[in-house]
Design an enzyme around this catalytic site. Structure first.
Site, mmCIF file in Angstrom:
data_model
loop_
_atom_site.group_PDB
_atom_site.id
_atom_site.type_symbol
_atom_site.label_atom_id
_atom_site.label_comp_id
_atom_site.label_asym_id
_atom_site.label_seq_id
_atom_site.Cartn_x
_atom_site.Cartn_y
_atom_site.Cartn_z
ATOM 1 C CE LYS A 75 80.412 51.302 41.498
ATOM 2 N NZ LYS A 75 81.630 50.731 42.045
ATOM 3 C CE1 TYR A 132 79.990 55.937 43.983
ATOM 4 C CE2 TYR A 132 78.535 57.520 45.050
ATOM 5 C CZ TYR A 132 78.782 56.611 44.037
ATOM 6 O OH TYR A 132 77.840 56.387 43.073
ATOM 7 C CG ASP A 165 78.104 62.507 35.928
ATOM 8 O OD1 ASP A 165 77.635 63.645 35.700
ATOM 9 O OD2 ASP A 165 77.587 61.707 36.718
HETATM 10 P P1 13P Z 1 76.740 58.212 38.465
HETATM 11 O O1 13P Z 1 78.055 57.527 38.717
HETATM 12 O O2 13P Z 1 76.112 57.810 37.179
HETATM 13 O O3 13P Z 1 76.893 59.710 38.597
HETATM 14 O O4 13P Z 1 75.737 57.734 39.596
HETATM 15 C C1 13P Z 1 76.046 58.049 40.892
HETATM 16 C C2 13P Z 1 75.050 57.562 41.892
HETATM 17 O O5 13P Z 1 75.331 57.677 43.060
HETATM 18 C C3 13P Z 1 73.795 56.943 41.456
HETATM 19 O O6 13P Z 1 72.973 56.615 42.536
HETATM 20 MG MG MG Z 2 76.160 61.441 38.061
HETATM 21 MG MG MG Z 3 76.862 58.039 35.316
#
Ligand code: 13P
Ligand code: MG
Ligand code: MG
Ligand code: 13P
Length: 363
Positions: free
Chosen positions: A230, A227, A11
């Site tokens: 994801k 965090y 990402d």
């Molecule tokens: P990503 O992991 O796709 O960046 O999404 C993060 C998120 O917090 C979505 O609500």
């Molecule tokens: Mg993202």
């Molecule tokens: Mg993502």
């Protein structure tokens, strides 16, 4: 000829929020991989996007974990992140957790799924790419493909598949791995992979030891210590000729199974199979999504991609995913929509707990 298929993803910034990759970033990545192809570093490439994750699919002859290839991926992500920063995209450079490349992108933020194999006379492969979920999301579909005769007819009727497959499972908490041979050890295997936040299928082999499938198992929150997003994993599956047919590889996704991820990486939701053009999760940052790119590999060249979920036969799965999304969303901040506490450990919840710590009284 032995070739390596490397899928490396990150990402590098979302447009807007966490919904998709900006076309300018995709263009930057394509240009850089085209340059590398001309120089002969890679044989071929395909650049795709699943939600806000930039996907580099590359073929070469350097084997897995090759420094040149990982460096190329890292540099490409950095260039794309630079573009993302120019556009003030959201979380630009999100998954580039280290600022110095040290030989391999593992542990630096990007997700990696690579396999080296002898290219067969005809070599169909499917690359699955998910957004808003974790690595264990592949456990159920992989089990179905390689161990469930109700999904894969070949396990019963193809003499080459009748012997079953071997699953390599990683314990992502204790950093250990174990192999299970199926069908003999199906119940042992399920005892572990039924807990996909901890036990993740990393590879599947046939009983001759040839690689059939590989997934990315990087856990972003363990790398970052908090965090940051994801894992949004990828998976490569080879098909046909002693392996599940392409249709048997696709079939598990007709059921939009429940995975963890979605909003803030903290919710359960259905995995919705979509066409490339629909891979931009916007409802509550989801629901979690998967795209599938089909290729035939010819002397290392990627003949494709074919947009495998762009097929009305997956409409029902999408409809069911929307129904499940409506149902589970109504739980709001309650479990089981929200993830259980131990999985919330790496989100912002610990800071809320800390703030309120002093107000708790003994009972
Ligand atoms: P990503 O992991 O796709 O960046 O999404 C993060 C998120 O917090 C979505 O609500
Ligand atoms: Mg993202
Ligand atoms: Mg993502
Ligand atoms: P064809 O007869 O179209 O080659 O299909 C064979 C097969 O394996 C279908 O799963």
């Amino acid at each position: 000829m032995k070739i390596t298929l490397s899928v490396i993803k990150a990402d590098i910034g979302g447009w807007p929020g966490h919904s998709r990759v900006h076309p300018d970033c995709i263009e930057v990545a394509r240009k850089n991989l085209e340059k590398a192809k001309k120089k002969g570093v890679i044989i071929d490439y395909s650049v795709l996007a699943a939600g806000d994750d930039l996907q580099l699919i590359m073929t070469h002859k350097k084997g897995v974990d090759a420094r040149d290839i990982h460096k190329l991926a890292w540099d490409t992500f950095e260039l794309a992140a630079k573009k993302a920063k120019e556009l003030h995209l959201y979380g630009a450079g999100q998954d580039l957790l280290s600022n110095a490349f040290s030989g391999n992108v593992r542990g630096m933020g990007p997700g990696v799924a690579e396999m080296e194999f002898e290219e067969r006379k005809s070599e169909p492969v499917i690359v699955f790419m998910a957004d808003k979920t974790e690595a264990g999301a592949w456990n159920l579909p992989l089990f179905r493909m390689f161990a469930d005769p109700f999904n894969t007819a070949g396990l019963v009727i193809d003499p080459e598949m009748h012997g079953g497959f071997v699953f390599e499972v990683q314990d992502v908490i204790k950093h250990r791995k174990v192999k299970f041979s199926t069908p003999e050890e199906v119940y042992d295997l399920l005892a572990f992979i039924g807990a996909p936040s901890r036990y993740v299928i990393k590879r599947v082999y046939n009983k001759k030891g040839e690689i059939a499938a590989v997934t990315s198992t990087e856990k972003l929150n363990f790398i970052a210590g908090k965090y940051v997003g994801k894992d949004d994993p990828v998976m490569v599956v080879r098909a046909q000729h002693g392996l599940p047919a392409v249709g048997e590889v696709m079939e598990p996704f007709a059921f939009p199974h429940m995975v963890s991820g979605w909003m803030r990486g903290s919710h359960h939701g259905p995995m919705m199979p979509v066409a490339f053009e629909d891979a931009h999760p916007t409802r509550f940052d989801g629901p979690p999504r998967v795209i599938a790119a089909g290729f035939q590999i010819a002397n290392g060249k990627l003949i494709g991609p074919v947009d495998m979920f762009k097929d009305p036969s997956f409409d029902r799965a999408r409809q069911m995913a929307n129904e499940v999304a409506d149902y589970i969303r109504r739980h709001g901040p309650f479990e089981p929509h929200r993830l259980p506490l131990d999985e919330m450990e790496y989100t912002t919840l610990p800071s809320v707990e800390k703030k309120l710590e002093k107000r708790f009284e003994k009972i």
